[in-house]
Design a protein around this motif. Sequence first.
Motif, PDB file in Angstrom:
ATOM      1  N   TYR A  56      73.673  77.471   0.864  1.00  0.00           N
ATOM      2  CA  TYR A  56      72.747  77.281   1.992  1.00  0.00           C
ATOM      3  C   TYR A  56      72.299  75.824   2.078  1.00  0.00           C
ATOM      4  O   TYR A  56      71.125  75.513   1.869  1.00  0.00           O
ATOM      5  CB  TYR A  56      71.516  78.177   1.828  1.00  0.00           C
ATOM      6  N   PRO A  57      73.197  74.902   2.405  1.00  0.00           N
ATOM      7  CA  PRO A  57      72.819  73.488   2.423  1.00  0.00           C
ATOM      8  C   PRO A  57      71.781  73.141   3.489  1.00  0.00           C
ATOM      9  O   PRO A  57      71.102  72.127   3.380  1.00  0.00           O
ATOM     10  CB  PRO A  57      74.152  72.769   2.701  1.00  0.00           C
ATOM     11  N   GLU A  58      71.637  73.999   4.502  1.00  0.00           N
ATOM     12  CA  GLU A  58      70.687  73.711   5.581  1.00  0.00           C
ATOM     13  C   GLU A  58      69.232  73.993   5.191  1.00  0.00           C
ATOM     14  O   GLU A  58      68.307  73.563   5.872  1.00  0.00           O
ATOM     15  CB  GLU A  58      71.046  74.520   6.841  1.00  0.00           C
ATOM     16  N   ILE A  59      69.009  74.689   4.084  1.00  0.00           N
ATOM     17  CA  ILE A  59      67.645  75.013   3.645  1.00  0.00           C
ATOM     18  C   ILE A  59      67.286  74.125   2.463  1.00  0.00           C
ATOM     19  O   ILE A  59      67.994  74.087   1.454  1.00  0.00           O
ATOM     20  CB  ILE A  59      67.520  76.504   3.280  1.00  0.00           C
ATOM     21  N   ARG A  60      66.159  73.419   2.594  1.00  0.00           N
ATOM     22  CA  ARG A  60      65.731  72.483   1.552  1.00  0.00           C
ATOM     23  C   ARG A  60      65.097  73.220   0.377  1.00  0.00           C
ATOM     24  O   ARG A  60      64.226  74.054   0.561  1.00  0.00           O
ATOM     25  CB  ARG A  60      64.724  71.491   2.129  1.00  0.00           C
ATOM     26  N   ASP A 124      63.036  81.184   6.087  1.00  0.00           N
ATOM     27  CA  ASP A 124      63.968  80.502   5.181  1.00  0.00           C
ATOM     28  C   ASP A 124      64.288  81.371   3.960  1.00  0.00           C
ATOM     29  O   ASP A 124      65.447  81.442   3.534  1.00  0.00           O
ATOM     30  CB  ASP A 124      63.400  79.159   4.715  1.00  0.00           C
TER      31      ASP A 124
END
Length: 163
Positions: A56-60, A124
């Motif tokens: 999940y690279p889009e979630i920090r 998220d």
Amino acid sequence: MDTISAQRRSQLMSRIRGKNTTPELVLRRLLHAAGYRYRLHGALPASLEESLRQDYPEIRLRGGKLPGSPDLVFTAKRKAVFVDGCFWHSHDCPVGRRRPSSNTGYWNPKLDENQARDARTRRDLAALGWQTLTIWECELESTEQVLENAVRFLGPPRQAPRR
């Protein structure tokens, strides 16, 4: 109505903690006594953190923590528990519904943004495959009911391996 100086108000507000609050400690004691083990403040094991970052690279994931830094994290179950103050997170109880009548230009946007951030955090976490439970400060007046709700959400505690 008494008014207090800006300096005194600032002094009082600086004493409000974000971690290890009394409601959080009450819940931790309840769950620990019931046999649950957990991580604190959104902490993740390094291996799980790395796999989540890859998947999940889009979630920090800041500082190796889940979004929103949940108060209690049950990594094996992929469940997170938040202990939220009724005023700060605008709970639908008498304390949470009451907004300050002075300095509304500051307080209303602040409390609205807290709600929006909470919604983003839950979204998220759901995208990461985690379930969440919110325990409200006012609910901790009935610890039996809170424990019952938490057990329903978490399932039975894991049994320690026998040696």
